[in-house]
Design an enzyme around this catalytic site. Structure first.
Site, PDB file in Angstrom:
ATOM      1  N   TRP A 132       7.756  -0.335   3.853  1.00 18.79           N
ATOM      2  CA  TRP A 132       8.092   0.396   3.369  1.00 18.79           C
ATOM      3  C   TRP A 132       9.610   1.357   3.424  1.00 18.79           C
ATOM      4  CZ3 TRP A 132       8.990   6.114   2.485  1.00 18.79           C
ATOM      5  CH2 TRP A 132       9.016   6.673   3.308  1.00 18.79           C
ATOM      6  N   THR A 152       7.394  26.835   6.598  1.00 25.25           N
ATOM      7  CA  THR A 152       5.801  25.955   6.593  1.00 25.25           C
ATOM      8  C   THR A 152       4.722  26.883   6.834  1.00 25.25           C
ATOM      9  OG1 THR A 152       6.681  24.018   6.500  1.00 25.25           O
ATOM     10  CG2 THR A 152       4.490  23.658   6.489  1.00 25.25           C
ATOM     11  N   HIS A 209       1.125  -1.333   0.072  1.00 24.15           N
ATOM     12  CA  HIS A 209      -0.279   0.341  -0.194  1.00 24.15           C
ATOM     13  C   HIS A 209       1.210   1.331  -0.302  1.00 24.15           C
ATOM     14  CE1 HIS A 209      -2.590   2.580   1.569  1.00 24.15           C
ATOM     15  NE2 HIS A 209      -2.031   3.284   1.763  1.00 24.15           N
ATOM     16  N   HIS A 269      14.666  12.774  13.076  1.00 25.06           N
ATOM     17  CA  HIS A 269      13.748  12.230  13.993  1.00 25.06           C
ATOM     18  C   HIS A 269      13.200  11.204  13.588  1.00 25.06           C
ATOM     19  CE1 HIS A 269      11.870  15.243  10.321  1.00 25.06           C
ATOM     20  NE2 HIS A 269      11.191  14.324  10.426  1.00 25.06           N
ATOM     21  N   HIS A 270      13.330  10.972  12.992  1.00 22.01           N
ATOM     22  CA  HIS A 270      12.524   9.236  12.855  1.00 22.01           C
ATOM     23  C   HIS A 270      13.509   8.084  13.655  1.00 22.01           C
ATOM     24  CE1 HIS A 270      10.086  10.753   9.526  1.00 22.01           C
ATOM     25  NE2 HIS A 270      10.731  11.467   9.049  1.00 22.01           N
ATOM     26  N   SER A 277      -0.411  26.728  -4.935  1.00 20.14           N
ATOM     27  CA  SER A 277      -0.305  28.715  -5.250  1.00 20.14           C
ATOM     28  C   SER A 277      -0.314  29.299  -6.297  1.00 20.14           C
ATOM     29  CB  SER A 277       1.047  28.559  -4.968  1.00 20.14           C
ATOM     30  OG  SER A 277       1.315  28.552  -3.695  1.00 20.14           O
ATOM     31  N   ASP A 317       8.665  21.427 -25.648  1.00 26.11           N
ATOM     32  CA  ASP A 317       8.576  20.875 -25.276  1.00 26.11           C
ATOM     33  C   ASP A 317       9.308  20.812 -24.037  1.00 26.11           C
ATOM     34  OD1 ASP A 317       8.633  17.533 -24.552  1.00 26.11           O
ATOM     35  OD2 ASP A 317       7.903  17.606 -26.671  1.00 26.11           O
ATOM     36  N   SER A 339      13.864   5.607 -12.933  1.00 25.29           N
ATOM     37  CA  SER A 339      13.106   7.374 -13.606  1.00 25.29           C
ATOM     38  C   SER A 339      12.932   7.865 -13.272  1.00 25.29           C
ATOM     39  CB  SER A 339      11.903   6.596 -13.506  1.00 25.29           C
ATOM     40  OG  SER A 339      10.560   7.392 -14.177  1.00 25.29           O
ATOM     41  N   SER A 340      12.597   8.598 -12.017  1.00 25.85           N
ATOM     42  CA  SER A 340      12.559   9.733 -11.297  1.00 25.85           C
ATOM     43  C   SER A 340      14.069  10.426 -11.652  1.00 25.85           C
ATOM     44  CB  SER A 340      12.898   9.304  -9.944  1.00 25.85           C
ATOM     45  OG  SER A 340      11.296   8.263  -9.841  1.00 25.85           O
ATOM     46  N   HIS A 392      12.766  11.575   4.180  1.00 26.19           N
ATOM     47  CA  HIS A 392      12.388  12.408   4.849  1.00 26.19           C
ATOM     48  C   HIS A 392      12.189  13.819   3.724  1.00 26.19           C
ATOM     49  CE1 HIS A 392      10.625  15.761   7.259  1.00 26.19           C
ATOM     50  NE2 HIS A 392      10.822  16.663   6.746  1.00 26.19           N
ATOM     51  N   GLU A 452      12.058  13.058   0.623  1.00 19.91           N
ATOM     52  CA  GLU A 452      10.868  12.281   0.136  1.00 19.91           C
ATOM     53  C   GLU A 452       9.875  13.304   0.015  1.00 19.91           C
ATOM     54  OE1 GLU A 452      10.666  10.336  -2.387  1.00 19.91           O
ATOM     55  OE2 GLU A 452       8.323   9.488  -2.591  1.00 19.91           O
ATOM     56  N   ARG A 467       1.566   0.456  15.155  1.00 15.65           N
ATOM     57  CA  ARG A 467       1.149   0.872  13.617  1.00 15.65           C
ATOM     58  C   ARG A 467       2.064  -0.689  13.387  1.00 15.65           C
ATOM     59  NH1 ARG A 467       5.595   4.721  10.941  1.00 15.65           N
ATOM     60  NH2 ARG A 467       5.377   4.019   9.104  1.00 15.65           N
ATOM     61  N   TYR A 519       8.860  15.691   1.303  1.00 13.87           N
ATOM     62  CA  TYR A 519       9.038  17.306   0.823  1.00 13.87           C
ATOM     63  C   TYR A 519       8.925  16.673  -0.825  1.00 13.87           C
ATOM     64  CZ  TYR A 519       9.685  19.093   5.416  1.00 13.87           C
ATOM     65  OH  TYR A 519       9.504  19.580   6.860  1.00 13.87           O
ATOM     66  N   LYS A 556       4.180  29.779   4.066  1.00 15.80           N
ATOM     67  CA  LYS A 556       3.409  29.371   3.494  1.00 15.80           C
ATOM     68  C   LYS A 556       2.067  29.237   3.921  1.00 15.80           C
ATOM     69  CE  LYS A 556       6.257  26.962  -0.092  1.00 15.80           C
ATOM     70  NZ  LYS A 556       6.356  27.994  -1.049  1.00 15.80           N
TER      71      LYS A 556
HETATM   72  C1  HEM Z   1       5.799  20.402   9.844  1.00 18.41           C
HETATM   73  C2  HEM Z   1       5.984  19.943   9.667  1.00 18.41           C
HETATM   74  C3  HEM Z   1       7.057  18.447   9.747  1.00 18.41           C
HETATM   75  C4  HEM Z   1       6.583  17.743  10.943  1.00 18.41           C
HETATM   76  C5  HEM Z   1       7.547  18.950  12.058  1.00 18.41           C
HETATM   77  C6  HEM Z   1       7.927  16.402  11.034  1.00 18.41           C
HETATM   78  C7  HEM Z   1       7.973  15.302  12.449  1.00 18.41           C
HETATM   79  C8  HEM Z   1       7.694  14.461  11.841  1.00 18.41           C
HETATM   80  C9  HEM Z   1       8.642  13.275  13.279  1.00 18.41           C
HETATM   81  C10 HEM Z   1       8.751  13.330  13.615  1.00 18.41           C
HETATM   82  C11 HEM Z   1       8.024  12.406  12.454  1.00 18.41           C
HETATM   83  C12 HEM Z   1       8.954  10.889  13.016  1.00 18.41           C
HETATM   84  C13 HEM Z   1       7.759  10.278  14.075  1.00 18.41           C
HETATM   85  C14 HEM Z   1       8.210   9.027  14.720  1.00 18.41           C
HETATM   86  O1  HEM Z   1       8.181   7.775  13.535  1.00 18.41           O
HETATM   87  O2  HEM Z   1       8.250   8.667  15.506  1.00 18.41           O
HETATM   88  C15 HEM Z   1       7.423  12.387  11.436  1.00 18.41           C
HETATM   89  C16 HEM Z   1       7.156  11.395  10.907  1.00 18.41           C
HETATM   90  C17 HEM Z   1       6.260  11.068   9.520  1.00 18.41           C
HETATM   91  N1  HEM Z   1       6.280  12.535   8.309  1.00 18.41           N
HETATM   92 FE1  HEM Z   1       6.116  14.215   8.942  1.00 18.41          FE
HETATM   93  N2  HEM Z   1       6.726  15.962   9.309  1.00 18.41           N
HETATM   94  C18 HEM Z   1       6.113  17.244   9.495  1.00 18.41           C
HETATM   95  C19 HEM Z   1       5.637  17.446   7.634  1.00 18.41           C
HETATM   96  C20 HEM Z   1       5.386  16.338   7.087  1.00 18.41           C
HETATM   97  C21 HEM Z   1       5.107  16.106   5.566  1.00 18.41           C
HETATM   98  C22 HEM Z   1       5.004  17.619   4.803  1.00 18.41           C
HETATM   99  C23 HEM Z   1       5.298  14.878   5.617  1.00 18.41           C
HETATM  100  C24 HEM Z   1       4.290  14.621   3.754  1.00 18.41           C
HETATM  101  C25 HEM Z   1       3.784  15.283   3.189  1.00 18.41           C
HETATM  102  C26 HEM Z   1       5.469  14.562   6.133  1.00 18.41           C
HETATM  103  C27 HEM Z   1       5.262  12.757   6.622  1.00 18.41           C
HETATM  104  C28 HEM Z   1       5.897  12.240   7.082  1.00 18.41           C
HETATM  105  C29 HEM Z   1       5.443  10.376   7.137  1.00 18.41           C
HETATM  106  C30 HEM Z   1       5.380   9.474   5.840  1.00 18.41           C
HETATM  107  C31 HEM Z   1       6.473   9.854   8.303  1.00 18.41           C
HETATM  108  C32 HEM Z   1       6.218   8.305   8.931  1.00 18.41           C
HETATM  109  C33 HEM Z   1       7.630   7.954   7.950  1.00 18.41           C
HETATM  110  C34 HEM Z   1       7.140   6.668   8.475  1.00 18.41           C
HETATM  111  O3  HEM Z   1       7.686   5.839   9.626  1.00 18.41           O
HETATM  112  O4  HEM Z   1       7.047   5.319   7.723  1.00 18.41           O
HETATM  113  N3  HEM Z   1       5.803  14.952   7.946  1.00 18.41           N
HETATM  114  N4  HEM Z   1       6.709  13.407  10.951  1.00 18.41           N
HETATM  115 CU   LIG Z   2      10.998  13.034   8.506  1.00 20.48          CU
END
Ligand code: HEM
Ligand SMILES: [Cu+2]
Length: 648
Positions: free
Chosen positions: A145, A335, A81, A309-310, A275, A110, A175-176, A260, A262, A457, A264, A338
């Site tokens: 993933w 952010t 998924h 932070h992950h 916008s 083009d 590709s990307s 991370h 990614e 999870r 963004y 914006k």
């Molecule tokens: C102010 C903005 C953001 C902050 C401070 C933030 C912070 C964090 C932090 C600290 C985690 C880790 C949590 C953990 O696993 O214990 C996390 C996970 C995640 N964040 Fe954010 N995030 C922000 C914005 C975003 C945005 C814009 C996206 C995507 C468009 C995003 C997608 C994700 C994803 C996919 C995970 C989980 C990844 C995984 O464990 O599979 N975050 N975020």
């Molecule tokens: Cu992150």
């Protein structure tokens, strides 16, 4: 609506050369618009498939101790998924818009390398099919993933599951990277005369930033998966045996250094899309254009300094924890800027509540909720509570669904008339919008609570005594509401293509160059390359004035499209305008080529063949790895043929 025409159409010649339309013309096309459509259609199908996987997850979790799917299947479901949504649906959907819209926005005929662009698409198609092929062999990837090594090394993940991951993602990564290099060069080099960097449409800006992020982040990821491939297939020791020097945290660092950025990569293009939508439907220029550009650059840049932070839960120590906490919190600043600028754009505007606008406004609200939960777990101590619980699942879905998906739908309602020449139905659109908004909140909001109560999870099931049941049931109901709304959307996309209202060049009265040419645009895009004097060439201070743009015209005879009695669009029936072909006008376009698809097949065959290296002799697939040699030969042949293919 009566007004004066500024530019008259030149006389059309009596004989027309038609653009080819058969299947072969799509297979060999190098036209950025057709490639964009192919990206969009393929990615939307993957979106539906990944959505069905999500529904199966939700059915499994509807009641405690459920056996709708087995634990093993469940692992593959949540892994596939995520992978399919990210690499099969959302990234390629943004790529569809990069392809279709960006060359039009910058006044180009083009992209810089049209054949390379076709190669990116075919690699994406083959790579995504390959990644999913594991389902047919009951061996779809099943380790999440992020594929944490050493869990994903041969010792702990035997079989071909994770081979599909390491090999499939290399094809998709290629590709990307190719696509992004192409866009960087296109945006830098092919802008219309007068379009300085700070006159570029904001969506083009965000595409540029995203492309740079893709090239750099994918490079890190490619190294990581190549190392994992060597560990799995050739017995190296990057991640395997710690006593012999492998580092158990190396994978996590490499993965999140990609992972991370990614996230963004998946949100910055959307920031660009909304916008464009907000100013058009508020009839006001974007509030704080310069700040919007620089905060986009800053988000991209800071995005490189927060990956750990992950990994707070891995015990990195107080110095690393503090650094990554702080850098993560810093990202909230650009952010937030914006968000305020989007609100500033709406403020005092003359707003038209089209479906496109509703999705953009909902994006602002939902994305903000996701940003706030992000800031909550940017603090290491609170992250220890939240990490690996459903709270994180709530966060990622508020940013991916509330952010990326809502923004993409907004962009589709907005640009669909440019792509197909017809408007999407607004009434179905409203149903789609409200169903999606209500459904997503019902699905993802309770996850915050159930996560705080400790539901982990990636869990296959739970017990009735744990108190998770009611929340999970709400979530499942919400998911089916989203599915219903998405069905309406699919019907809308399909029926409008043949029966939607004819749009004319600029139904929304928007300001950027793509709206100065017919919808759908002719193969050559612009009869004459426009000269640009300002940021909003079709507005030039006043929404009814259209600068010195050769194709720009104030509509003479338009029909109104209204929602609740208010006019939201002015359409014009101009089906005949496309008829002059590039040939009639003496415009040189790059000729079609089938080498991109052949080369993509060759490259993919190398990786596909490699996966069968380890099947047992008893399997019917056991000679399939010779495919690899065929792939190498095809690759070499097609690069050679490509290089010497005439350009006329
Ligand atoms: C102010 C903005 C953001 C902050 C401070 C933030 C912070 C964090 C932090 C600290 C985690 C880790 C949590 C953990 O696993 O214990 C996390 C996970 C995640 N964040 Fe954010 N995030 C922000 C914005 C975003 C945005 C814009 C996206 C995507 C468009 C995003 C997608 C994700 C994803 C996919 C995970 C989980 C990844 C995984 O464990 O599979 N975050 N975020
Ligand atoms: Cu992150």
């Amino acid at each position: 609506m009566a007004s004066t025409a500024t530019v008259a159409a030149p006389h059309a010649p009596a004989v027309h050369h038609k653009e080819p339309t058969g299947l072969w013309s799509w297979i060999t096309t190098v036209d950025h618009k057709r490639i964009g459509i192919m990206y969009g259609v393929t990615a939307f199908l993957w979106f539906l498939i990944a959505g069905v996987e999500a529904l199966m997850i939700r059915v499994q979790l509807f009641v405690p101790n459920n056996h709708f799917v087995s634990a093993e299947t469940y692992n593959s479901l949540f892994t596939m998924h995520a992978l399919t949504m990210i690499f099969g649906a959302l990234m390629p959907l943004t790529a569809a818009f990069f392809n279709f819209i960006v060359p039009l926005q910058i006044g180009a005929r083009d992209v810089a390398f049209p054949r390379l662009n076709a190669l990116s698409y075919w690699l994406f198609l083959f790579g995504s099919l390959f990644l999913n092929f594991g389902w047919l062999l009951k061996a779809a990837p099943d380790s999440g993933w992020f594929a944490y090594a050493p869990i994903t090394t041969m010792a702990y993940s035997p079989g071909m599951h994770m081979d599909f991951y390491v090999l499939g993602l290399q094809v998709l990564g290629l590709s990307s990277i190719i696509a992004s290099l192409n866009f960087i060069i296109t945006i830098i080099n092919l802008r219309a005369p007068g379009m300085r960097l700070m006159r570029m449409p904001i969506f083009t800006w965000m595409t540029l930033i995203t492309s740079v992020l893709i090239v750099t982040a994918m490079a890190v990821f490619t190294i990581a998966v190549t190392e994992l491939m060597f560990d799995r297939l050739f017995g190296t020791n990057f991640f395997n045996t710690v006593s012999e020097g492998a580092d158990p945290l190396l994978w996590q660092h490499l993965f999140w250094m990609f992972g991370h950025p990614e996230v963004y990569i998946l949100i910055i293009p959307i920031m660009g899309m909304i916008s464009e939508v907000l100013p058009t439907f508020s009839r006001k220029p974007l509030f704080g254009y310069n700040v919007m550009v620089f905060s986009g650059v800053l988000i991209g840049w800071l995005g490189w300094g927060v990956w750990s932070h992950h990994m707070f839960a891995t015990g990195m120590g107080p110095i690393a924890d503090s650094f990554f906490s702080l850098s993560t919190m810093l990202i909230a600043i650009p952010t937030g800027i914006k968000i305020f600028n989007w609100l500033g754009t709406l403020y005092g505007g003359s707003i038209r509540f089209t479906t496109a606008l509703l999705f953009s406004v909902a994006f602002i609200a939902m994305f903000t909720i996701g940003g706030i939960s992000g800031v909550m777990h940017s603090s290491a101590p609170s992250d220890l509570q939240q990490s690996d619980t459903y709270f994180i699942v709530a966060h990622i879905h508020y940013v991916f669904f509330g952010g990326t998906v809502l923004g993409l739908w907004s962009a589709l309602y907005y640009w669909y008339p440019k792509v197909f020449g017809r408007l999407l139905d607004e009434r179905l659109g409203q149903f789609h919008f409200w169903g999606t908004l209500i459904g997503m909140n019902l699905t993802f909001f309770p996850m915050h609570f159930v996560g705080m109560f400790g539901m982990p999870r990636r869990t296959w099931t739970y017990g009735p005594e744990q108190g998770f049941t009611a929340y999970n049931q709400l979530e499942t109901i919400g998911a089916f509401i989203i599915a219903l709304a998405t069905l309406a959307f699919a019907v809308n996309l399909f029926t409008a293509w043949k029966r939607g209202r004819i749009a004319g060049p600029n139904p929304w009265g928007a300001a950027t160059l793509e709206w100065s040419i017919p919808s759908p645009p002719p193969a050559y895009n612009f009869r004459e390359i426009p000269v640009v004097h300002s940021r909003m060439p079709l507005w030039e201070d006043d929404p009814t004035k259209q600068g010195g743009i050769p194709h720009g015209r104030v509509e003479e005879e338009t029909d109104e499209v209204t929602i609740a009695g208010r006019q939201v669009a002015a359409v014009r029936d101009v089906r005949d305008e496309n008829k002059m072909s590039a040939h009639d006008l003496g415009i040189h376009l790059p000729p079609p080529s089938f080498w991109p698809i052949v080369l993509a097949a060759g490259i993919s065959a190398i990786f596909i063949g490699l996966i069968f290296r380890q099947v047992p002799d008893t399997s019917p697939w056991h000679n399939a790895w010779y495919l690899m040699f065929a792939g190498v030969a095809t690759t070499m042949l097609s690069i050679y043929a490509w290089a010497f293919e005439p350009g006329h």
